[in-house]
Motif scaffolding. Structure first.
Motif, PDB file in Angstrom:
ATOM      1  N   LEU A 143       0.549  -1.170   0.074  1.00  0.00           N
ATOM      2  CA  LEU A 143      -0.179  -0.104  -0.308  1.00  0.00           C
ATOM      3  C   LEU A 143       0.979   1.615  -0.104  1.00  0.00           C
ATOM      4  N   THR A 144       1.938   1.215   1.355  1.00  0.00           N
ATOM      5  CA  THR A 144       3.267   2.521   0.788  1.00  0.00           C
ATOM      6  C   THR A 144       3.607   2.432  -0.335  1.00  0.00           C
ATOM      7  N   GLY A 145       3.297   1.562  -0.799  1.00  0.00           N
ATOM      8  CA  GLY A 145       4.736   1.742  -2.317  1.00  0.00           C
ATOM      9  C   GLY A 145       5.970   1.818  -2.231  1.00  0.00           C
ATOM     10  N   ALA A 239      -3.932   0.845  -4.337  1.00  0.00           N
ATOM     11  CA  ALA A 239      -3.914  -0.285  -3.910  1.00  0.00           C
ATOM     12  C   ALA A 239      -5.382  -0.748  -4.688  1.00  0.00           C
ATOM     13  N   LYS A 240      -6.433   0.223  -4.935  1.00  0.00           N
ATOM     14  CA  LYS A 240      -7.770  -0.658  -5.059  1.00  0.00           C
ATOM     15  C   LYS A 240      -8.214   0.364  -6.225  1.00  0.00           C
ATOM     16  N   ILE A 353      -4.574  21.339  -2.086  1.00  0.00           N
ATOM     17  CA  ILE A 353      -4.010  20.155  -2.070  1.00  0.00           C
ATOM     18  C   ILE A 353      -3.591  19.440  -2.025  1.00  0.00           C
ATOM     19  N   LEU A 354      -4.192  19.089  -3.084  1.00  0.00           N
ATOM     20  CA  LEU A 354      -3.879  17.800  -4.015  1.00  0.00           C
ATOM     21  C   LEU A 354      -2.181  17.590  -4.758  1.00  0.00           C
ATOM     22  N   SER A 355      -1.566  18.758  -4.878  1.00  0.00           N
ATOM     23  CA  SER A 355      -0.273  18.797  -5.513  1.00  0.00           C
ATOM     24  C   SER A 355      -0.034  18.632  -4.306  1.00  0.00           C
ATOM     25  N   ARG A 356       0.104  18.448  -2.982  1.00  0.00           N
ATOM     26  CA  ARG A 356       0.691  18.516  -2.076  1.00  0.00           C
ATOM     27  C   ARG A 356       0.677  16.359  -1.355  1.00  0.00           C
ATOM     28  N   ILE A 357       0.317  15.965  -2.398  1.00  0.00           N
ATOM     29  CA  ILE A 357       0.312  14.513  -1.918  1.00  0.00           C
ATOM     30  C   ILE A 357       1.195  13.827  -2.801  1.00  0.00           C
ATOM     31  N   SER A 358       1.921  12.844  -1.724  1.00  0.00           N
ATOM     32  CA  SER A 358       3.091  11.835  -1.668  1.00  0.00           C
ATOM     33  C   SER A 358       1.926  10.543  -2.587  1.00  0.00           C
ATOM     34  N   LEU A 359       2.103  10.477  -3.671  1.00  0.00           N
ATOM     35  CA  LEU A 359       1.519   9.373  -4.166  1.00  0.00           C
ATOM     36  C   LEU A 359       3.037   8.054  -4.108  1.00  0.00           C
ATOM     37  N   PRO A 360       1.854   7.096  -3.769  1.00  0.00           N
ATOM     38  CA  PRO A 360       3.036   5.736  -3.844  1.00  0.00           C
ATOM     39  C   PRO A 360       3.006   5.253  -5.238  1.00  0.00           C
TER      40      PRO A 360
END
Ligand SMILES: Nc1nc2c(ncn2[C@@H]2O[C@H](COP(=O)(O)OP(=O)(O)O)[C@@H](O)[C@H]2O)c(=O)[nH]1
Ligand code: SF4
Ligand SMILES: [Mg+2]
Length: 360
Positions: A143-145, A239-240, A353-360
């Motif tokens: 999940l945390t990639g 993940a889903k 704040i979408l650009s603030r999110i780290s994607l796995p």
């Protein structure tokens, strides 16, 4: 690890329930020679040596009206959306597939669901071997990639408000916590109220903060800019389903205007409460942004056939559903030309704040 969802389809009295029971070695569904004994899909969670953790889904029979007939059949058909692999049975005397079975096979093909034909003379162990060979297996993914590695210090922010179940953590939190331990990370946890105390108690900034999406804005404002931040729902969405489809779909939020219809799609039928994220919080945020929009809720299997009235679909985190279900809904949304996103991504977009999110 996701459970493999195996669904059993076929005409009434073709022996679906008998087969499911034989696989489980116990009475799961009522078996009877009276047509129509199994009315609703029956799910059985099992651990099969050949296949690992599975959900076996025994469905109602297809009758002569084919799969487009009754409400009962509509429910069976909704099962296709969550099916990783199907087992198709036919009437014992059928030499060529009967009409309803041909319809079913066409529907499975169109949905991209692999299937096996099972005949009464075939043995259960042989079927399990064929399933093991044919079942689509996703490579086991974290999940945390790539967001963490062994030794990473990770701060989990988990509100325990009235929505949190009494005396326990919710499944995504438990899954992430377990995974961090398995990966050799050092998880720390706090509620939003104790976030500052938690940060001060750490010798250095955490390598990652994972928050409940409901308090994303608050957490974002409370931690240093250089500290990577994501949410449990973003991890689950990745993940889903398809995180990139969801980020793209969230772009449609900016274009919402009064009179537009938004569909909130929930994967289960949980009992909503006064702070429900999908029914209360997200609609309020959307209306604050876009004015008087209308919001429809589709719970469990009630995902609408016709998506054309909607300007946007926002899917839940699908904590108790499988990736297959979410992906089939993403597919339906794409076919209908309707953008689709999910709770965590939508909330982040609404908070800017979408650009603030780290994607796995
Ligand atoms: N001889 C024989 N009878 C079966 C077999 N599978 C099911 N049956 C019988 O067929 C009838 C209908 O079975 P059931 O499992 O309820 O069918 P369903 O409607 O497809 O779930 C019952 O009387 C079963 O005992 C089989 O492999 N061989
Ligand atoms: S499956 Fe969806 S609606 Fe049900 S509890 Fe999980 S996130 Fe909420
Ligand atoms: Mg049955």
């Amino acid at each position: 690890m996701e459970r493999l969802h195996i669904a059993f389809f076929g005409p009434t009295n073709s022996g679906k329930s008998t087969l499911v029971n034989a696989i489980c070695g116990q009475e799961v569904s009522l078996v009877s020679a009276v047509p129509g004994t199994t009315t609703d899909p029956v799910r059985k969670t099992v651990e099969l040596p050949e296949l690992g953790p599975c959900v076996l889904i025994d469905t109602a029979g297809l009758d002569d009206t084919g799969i487009l007939g009754s409400e009962r059949e509509r429910r069976s058909r909704a099962v296709i959306d969550e099916t990783d692999i199907a087992v198709v049975l036919d009437a014992p005397d059928a030499t060529v597939p009967s009409g309803p079975v041909r319809d079913l096979i066409a529907t499975l093909d169109a949905a991209g669901v692999p299937y096996l034909i099972h005949r009464r003379e075939d043995s259960v162990p042989a079927l399990l071997q064929r399933l093991a060979a044919a079942a689509p297996r996703e490579a086991e993914r974290f999940l945390t990639g790539g967001l963490v590695h062994a030794g990473s210090s990770v701060l989990l922010v988990m509100p325990q408000d009235s929505e949190a179940p009494k005396g326990r953590l919710i499944l995504p939190q438990v899954q992430v916590l377990r995974e961090l331990l398995d990966r050799g990370c050092v998880p720390h946890s706090c509620t939003p109220d104790s976030l500052q105390d938690a940060l001060q108690s750490l010798a250095r900034l955490p390598d990652l903060v994972i928050t409940d999406s409901q308090v994303f804005g608050l957490v974002e404002r409370s931690i240093p800019r250089e500290c990577p931040l994501t949410s449990f729902s973003v991890l689950l969405a990745a993940a889903k389903g398809d995180i990139h489809a969801f980020v793209e779909g969230a772009g449609a939020i900016a274009a919402l205007k009064p009179g537009d219809r938004v569909l909130i799609a929930e994967a289960c039928t949980h009992v909503p409460d006064t702070e429900d994220i999908g029914r209360v919080k997200i609609p309020a945020l959307l209306r604050k942004r876009a004015g008087d929009i209308s919001v429809d809720i589709a719970a469990g299997n009630d995902f609408p056939e016709d998506l054309s009235p909607y300007s946007l679909i926002i899917h839940c985190g699908a904590c108790v559903a499988n990736a297959r279900l979410v992906r089939s809904r993403i597919r339906k949304a794409r076919l209908a030309g309707v953008p689709i996103t999910n709770y965590g991504i939508a909330i982040a977009a609404l908070q800017g704040i979408l650009s603030r999110i780290s994607l796995p």
